[in-house]
Enzyme design. Structure first.
Site, PDB file in Angstrom:
ATOM      1  N   GLU A 105      26.599  45.603  37.694  1.00 32.61           N
ATOM      2  CA  GLU A 105      26.730  46.932  37.083  1.00 32.61           C
ATOM      3  C   GLU A 105      25.351  47.531  36.794  1.00 32.61           C
ATOM      4  OE1 GLU A 105      30.864  47.106  34.686  1.00 32.61           O
ATOM      5  OE2 GLU A 105      29.547  45.473  34.055  1.00 32.61           O
ATOM      6  N   GLU A 125      34.949  39.638  36.129  1.00 29.18           N
ATOM      7  CA  GLU A 125      35.499  39.754  34.773  1.00 29.18           C
ATOM      8  C   GLU A 125      37.000  39.493  34.706  1.00 29.18           C
ATOM      9  OE1 GLU A 125      31.733  42.200  34.722  1.00 29.18           O
ATOM     10  OE2 GLU A 125      33.356  41.806  36.137  1.00 29.18           O
TER      11      GLU A 125
END
Length: 694
Positions: A105, A125
């Site tokens: 990210e 995640e």
């Protein structure tokens, strides 16, 4: 500070340096923002490169900060990415080795990305029951396309950087030195005028976005019905596609905060940390020297011994495989080859690797050939007299310093160690069948097992890709000791009014991979029978249902005999309810003078699971396991306990130990209640309002 700032040829180089994987802890986040500001204020700097020291660009969040105030302390990752993305001077992410989770990210927030070949790129995640919380669900589809992004986000599976080379994720794949290439790219970018590209400004392009999102939703519904995170991942991606980046980002954050509170996420995070915690033994320091393991001996070439040998062969370790008869040795070698050939057919192994692994086996009928082994694992018949013969012989032939391990599933490792003059070198290594597939390895610590032996086998477990959990010595260790109480309750419920198929169906609906009776048929009912016979001799006052003995007396040992608690068609494994067994169960109740009653599925589940919990608490009381999460790891990796419930001890915490104790005392007052003495730890923690994992 976990960040290094240098100037190289007019380019600011911000290097993340937070071993082992440059986790984005608070000091790292702070260092990145300060580096961006420092570069902005330096007129001599034209561009910025962000890279990672050591073996990763960044593995994402710093797990040591989970559940601490530092995890959300400013600058958060959102703030860091805003600083990177908003920099007037171009920012280039130089990605090598690993860019996962928050690390990816962060890279997506840069204006440009240069990658080394072979870097693992992922947003994992979902494996923790959450979704990417710093723009991953919004930026990745804009960088690699909707289909690729959804596949990556929903699965959490890493993709090699070169496979993404033709997407907007990477501006270049560096063939030579990564930092040299990134600095050159940054220098060129810094010389260009005008605004630099932002991933957030790109459109998500797909010929039929709505149709593909619905396809993804249908696929996830079929494979992840008990996990909410994959569904929310799709929702967040869809929000970005339909409503634009900013609304999508806000929705992503909303979903992230909701998922963190779910019991499924708690369970997955518990398993994640539990696996790491299992490798830490309280009184064995992490810097304990280990013994070199370069050659392994395995005694017994049967199903278990052959499977154990395959673990070491897969890790490239030579194995001396010992049997007492040539026929058994040939059969064992043929089975190992057959298992590898099946992997070749499935495309999981190359023919060359099959040959290489088989070449690592030295078959033998002579104990003397084990003389150069650094570790010897016996997988012989589960009887103490047989173990004595094996370990007495090993004491004569094994070299000094060799680790001698027993694969016993219930026997006393201290007694086995006493068959040698080197009890400090003896340890239990309880593999689970099939040993080449099952992830769990119970490491049984004897009274005299040396610390360096424990440290060595725990390190070796990682090499052979096992989850190792340390157990003290007791009958059945952690897993089998607990499962005995589980089976005991299942048998009592047959006496009281249930039938095998109903019990299995109820606990499988709860989430177990297999109910107690299907499991017994698979393992072999004669194995449990042998244990019970030993119990009757050693603990004559122990109350046991004899209904399983009655079954075994008819020769119904399970799948291997084509009949057990269920019937089986020749060559098939499908469990078919047996009218004969149902009639036998009902007749047994009548014979015992027990009036059968209707038992609800909820009672079946509660009694089976709380039998595990109560025995697990006793194991903690006795110090057999050092922590509750170790027990959960045993049950998640070896006994089919549903992952989304986190293991029996975490499940008990979720229910609340006050409620657990009340249920245990309720069953203690009913027929067969003598099996329900509450563990001291249950009572104490319930009175304190705490849980096993508090």
């Amino acid at each position: 500070m976990a960040v290094d700032y240098t100037i190289r040829d007019g380019i600011a180089v911000i290097t993340l340096d937070n071993p082992p994987v440059n986790g984005l802890g608070h000091s790292t986040r702070l260092g990145i923002v300060e580096g961006i500001e420092r570069a902005r204020e330096d007129a001599a700097v034209s561009a910025i490169v962000i890279t990672g020291a050591g073996r990763a660009f960044s593995g994402g969040a710093d797990i040591t900060e989970f559940n601490t105030p530092k995890a959300t302390q400013e600058p958060t990752l959102h703030t860091v990415i805003q600083a990177v993305e908003g920099s007037a001077k171009p920012v280039v992410a130089a990605i090598h080795s690993v860019a996962m989770g928050g690390g990816l990210e962060l890279a997506l927030g840069a204006h440009y990305r240069v990658a080394a070949p072979g870097a693992q790129i992922a947003l994992p995640e979902v494996k923790l029951g959450i979704l990417p919380g710093a723009g991953g669900t919004q930026r990745l589809p804009r960088a690699v396309g909707l289909e690729t992004a959804l596949n990556m986000i929903v699965s959490g599976t890493p993709v090699l950087s070169e496979k993404l080379a033709n997407t907007a994720l990477f501006d270049a794949i560096a063939e030579g030195d990564l930092l040299d290439a990134a600095v050159k790219f940054a220098k060129d970018a810094g010389a260009r005028s005008g605004p630099h590209p932002k991933v957030r400004d790109r459109k998500v392009v797909h010929p039929n976005a709505e149709g593909f999102i619905q396809f993804a939703r249908n696929s996830v519904a079929a494979i992840a019905k008990n996990f909410p995170a994959p569904h929310k991942c799709i929702d967040a991606v869809e929000a970005g596609v339909k409503q634009g980046f900013d609304k999508g980002l806000a929705f992503e954050r909303e979903c992230f905060l909701a998922l963190v509170q779910t019991p499924e996420s708690r369970a997955l995070r518990h398993a994640f940390f539990g696996e790491r915690a299992a490798s830490k033994i309280p009184d064995v320091p992490s810097n304990t020297p280990v013994r070199a393991i370069e050659r392994v001996g395995v005694i017994g070439a049967g199903t278990m011994g052959g499977g154990i040998a395959m673990n070491f062969l897969n890790a490239g370790l030579p194995v001396t495989l010992l049997e007492t008869k040539q026929e058994a040795l040939d059969r064992g070698l043929a089975t190992i080859r057959k298992n590898y050939e099946a992997q070749v057919k499935k495309g999981k192994l190359t023919a060359e690797k099959l040959d290489a692994r088989m070449a690592l086996i030295q078959p033998t009928l002579a104990y003397d050939d084990l003389a150069d082994a650094d570790l010897i694992v016996e997988a012989v018949f589960e009887e103490l007299g047989v173990k004595e013969q094996v370990f007495s012989k090993l004491d004569e032939v094994a070299k000094s310093g060799a680790i001698l391990a027993s694969n016993t599933s219930t026997l006393d490792v201290n007694k086995i160690a006493a068959f040698t003059k080197r009890p400090q070198d003896v340890v239990g290594l309880h593999f689970f069948s099939p040993a080449n597939v099952m992830k769990l390895l119970e490491v049984v610590r004897g009274e005299k097992t040396a610390n360096d032996v424990l440290a060595t086998v725990m390190q070796l477990a990682k090499k052979i890709r096992k989850t190792a959990v340390v157990s003290g010595v007791c009958d059945g260790f952690i897993g089998n000791r607990m499962i005995e109480q589980y089976i005991r309750q299942a048998l009592f419920m047959l006496e009281e009014g249930a039938l095998p198929a109903q019990v299995d169906r109820a606990i499988e609906k709860f989430g177990f991979a297999m109910g107690p009776f299907r499991m017994s048929d698979l393992a072999g009912n004669d194995i449990g029978w042998a244990i019970r016979k030993r119990r009757y001799q050693e603990q004559p006052d122990l109350h046991y249902s004899r209904i399983a003995d009655r079954l075994c007396e008819t020769g119904r040992f399970g799948q291997k005999t084509g009949a057990g608690w269920y019937d089986y068609k020749a060559g098939e494994r499908n469990a078919l309810p047996s009218k004969l067994v149902d009639e036998m169960v009902i007749a047994y109740s009548k014979e015992r003078g027990i009036e059968r009653r209707k038992i609800a599925d909820d009672e079946i589940v509660e009694r089976l699971v709380l039998a595990l919990v109560n025995e697990g608490a006793k194991i903690l009381d006795e110090g057999i396991a050092s922590k509750a999460s170790d027990i959960d790891m045993v049950y998640l990796t070896g006994y089919g306990f549903p992952l989304y419930r986190g293991g029996p001890m975490l499940y008990a915490d979720t229910v609340g130990l006050y409620n657990v104790e009340r249920a245990i005392r309720k069953y203690a007052a009913q027929p067969n209640g003598d099996a329900w003495a509450p563990a001291k730890r249950v009572t104490e923690l319930a009175s304190q309002g705490k849980g096993f994992n508090s």
